[in-house]
Scaffold this active site. Structure first.
Site, mmCIF file in Angstrom:
data_model
loop_
_atom_site.group_PDB
_atom_site.id
_atom_site.type_symbol
_atom_site.label_atom_id
_atom_site.label_comp_id
_atom_site.label_asym_id
_atom_site.label_seq_id
_atom_site.Cartn_x
_atom_site.Cartn_y
_atom_site.Cartn_z
ATOM 1 N N ARG A 6 103.193 -25.624 126.046
ATOM 2 C CA ARG A 6 102.062 -26.469 125.991
ATOM 3 C C ARG A 6 101.584 -26.248 124.546
ATOM 4 O O ARG A 6 101.048 -27.132 123.684
ATOM 5 C CB ARG A 6 101.271 -25.916 126.659
ATOM 6 C CG ARG A 6 101.105 -26.703 128.153
ATOM 7 C CD ARG A 6 100.900 -25.698 129.450
ATOM 8 N NE ARG A 6 102.013 -24.543 129.573
ATOM 9 C CZ ARG A 6 102.909 -24.847 130.318
ATOM 10 N NH1 ARG A 6 103.184 -26.091 130.853
ATOM 11 N NH2 ARG A 6 103.831 -24.139 130.350
ATOM 12 N N THR A 7 101.528 -24.836 124.013
ATOM 13 C CA THR A 7 100.772 -24.498 122.829
ATOM 14 C C THR A 7 101.486 -25.195 121.684
ATOM 15 O O THR A 7 100.765 -25.862 120.813
ATOM 16 C CB THR A 7 100.478 -23.055 122.606
ATOM 17 O OG1 THR A 7 99.973 -22.588 123.825
ATOM 18 C CG2 THR A 7 99.315 -22.727 121.551
ATOM 19 N N LYS A 34 117.039 -11.260 109.194
ATOM 20 C CA LYS A 34 117.505 -10.556 108.081
ATOM 21 C C LYS A 34 116.723 -9.472 107.686
ATOM 22 O O LYS A 34 116.991 -8.713 106.679
ATOM 23 C CB LYS A 34 117.829 -11.383 106.954
ATOM 24 C CG LYS A 34 118.681 -12.620 107.361
ATOM 25 C CD LYS A 34 118.674 -13.490 105.796
ATOM 26 C CE LYS A 34 119.030 -14.963 106.085
ATOM 27 N NZ LYS A 34 118.558 -15.802 105.059
ATOM 28 N N ARG A 69 102.611 -18.104 116.971
ATOM 29 C CA ARG A 69 102.640 -17.086 118.211
ATOM 30 C C ARG A 69 103.574 -15.682 117.921
ATOM 31 O O ARG A 69 104.647 -16.059 117.498
ATOM 32 C CB ARG A 69 103.082 -17.777 119.408
ATOM 33 C CG ARG A 69 103.250 -17.135 120.670
ATOM 34 C CD ARG A 69 103.462 -17.682 121.972
ATOM 35 N NE ARG A 69 102.372 -18.435 122.411
ATOM 36 C CZ ARG A 69 102.226 -19.075 123.567
ATOM 37 N NH1 ARG A 69 103.379 -19.334 124.188
ATOM 38 N NH2 ARG A 69 101.236 -19.525 123.781
ATOM 39 N N HIS A 125 94.344 -15.135 123.246
ATOM 40 C CA HIS A 125 94.916 -16.686 123.001
ATOM 41 C C HIS A 125 93.648 -17.573 122.729
ATOM 42 O O HIS A 125 93.291 -18.350 123.645
ATOM 43 C CB HIS A 125 95.698 -17.023 124.119
ATOM 44 C CG HIS A 125 96.649 -18.059 124.083
ATOM 45 N ND1 HIS A 125 96.422 -19.275 122.979
ATOM 46 C CD2 HIS A 125 97.566 -18.559 125.074
ATOM 47 C CE1 HIS A 125 97.375 -20.197 123.347
ATOM 48 N NE2 HIS A 125 98.049 -19.915 124.638
#
Ligand code: CP
Length: 303
Positions: free
Chosen positions: A51-52, A80, A101, A129
């Site tokens: 969703r986000t 890396k 995120r 959030h």
């Protein structure tokens, strides 16, 4: 340069500004379809999301802008050994706004400090959030026509649930809201949130079952028990079925209450509840895209 790291970055006035713009976008989306022409959004998701991520990317595309992203975290130069700071400084050169995120609490703050362009936290570990909170607030405003004088119950994994932490802190800014926390003892809402409510003299109580409070609430906000945040699989297995909302429990609830859930769900809301017109969690998904359109417009200072 604007940044959104936690719900503390909002006050009631700027929340209403974003929500009012979002309501207008919902009514007349075509009016906004070219406003981000020429702007690029960087979408950095180091943790899974449906969703986000897709709502931010879709929001930018619907505003006429473009999106760059790393398709999988393990194909970026982080594998890396590149630091988050260097990654953000680099991505700032390619984009006009960054959405990220990340699994580590505090990563959003570090990224915001090091970004040369507006930065938005799309979830940092078990911390916050804030754009889910905007989604929740727009849904509440559209469905109940107010953000104050509400009895809000939140149910499930209140310890690790970052959506709950952001939501409670934000709804506590509006007058006369009261909270009921429904969780097992092991997954209670963190002390810092309880202390914040005590400091503001806001009424709350903690209970262990949905049945004892469902008839009193305006909002029942269900959440998933979050397997990925448990250190111990046996503990997750013991707690995973703590709460299941079904039609029998819904029969005890008020006619004008609403059920929300940030999704994804596992089994905490039985599918039979989806047909109840008080179940608003799939509307919430749509509002998530709309409110992110409003946030992008504000952060790019297009509106
Ligand atoms: N609500 C929410 O954050 O969903 P995703 O994990 O799918 O983005």
């Amino acid at each position: 340069r604007k940044s959104l790291v936690s719900s503390d970055d909002f006050n009631v006035d700027n929340l209403y500004e974003i929500l009012n713009l979002a309501s207008d976008i919902y009514r007349e989306p075509k009016k906004y379809s070219n406003l981000c022409n020429g702007y690029v959004l960087a979408s950095l998701f180091f943790e899974p999301s449906t969703r986000t991520r897709l709502s931010f990317e879709s929001a930018m595309l619907r505003l006429g802008g473009s999106v760059v992203s790393i398709p999988e975290p393990n194909v970026s130069s982080v594998t890396k050994g590149e630091s988050l700071k260097d990654t953000i400084k680099t991505v700032s050169q390619y984009s006009d706004i960054i959405v990220m995120r990340h699994s580590q609490e505090g990563s959003a703050e570090l990224a915001a400090i090091n970004s040369d362009v507006p930065f938005i936290n799309a979830g940092d570990g078990g911390h916050q959030h804030p754009t889910q909170t905007l989604t929740d607030l727009l849904t509440i405003k559209q469905c109940l026509n107010r953000l104050d004088n509400l009895v809000i119950s939140v149910c499930g994994d209140l310890k690790f649930g970052r959506t709950v932490h952001s939501l409670v802190k934000t709804l506590s800014k509006f007058p006369n809201n009261k909270f009921i926390f429904i969780s097992p003892e092991e997954l209670e809402i963190p002390e810092y949130i309880k202390n914040d409510l005590i400091k503001k003299n806001i009424e709350f109580k903690e209970v262990r079952t949905i049945e004892e409070v469902i008839d009193k609430v305006d909002i029942l906000y269900m959440t998933r028990i979050q397997r990925e945040r448990f250190f111990n699989e046996a503990e997750y297995m013991r707690l995973k079925d703590s709460f299941v909302l079904d039609n029998k429990k819904m029969s005890l609830a008020k006619e004008d209450m609403i059920v929300l859930h940030p999704l994804p769900r596992v089994n905490e809301i039985a599918e039979e509840v989806d047909d109840d017109n008080r179940a608003k969690y799939f509307k919430q998904v749509k509002y998530g895209m709309i409110v992110r359109m409003a946030l992008i417009l504000k952060f790019l200072e297009v509106m």
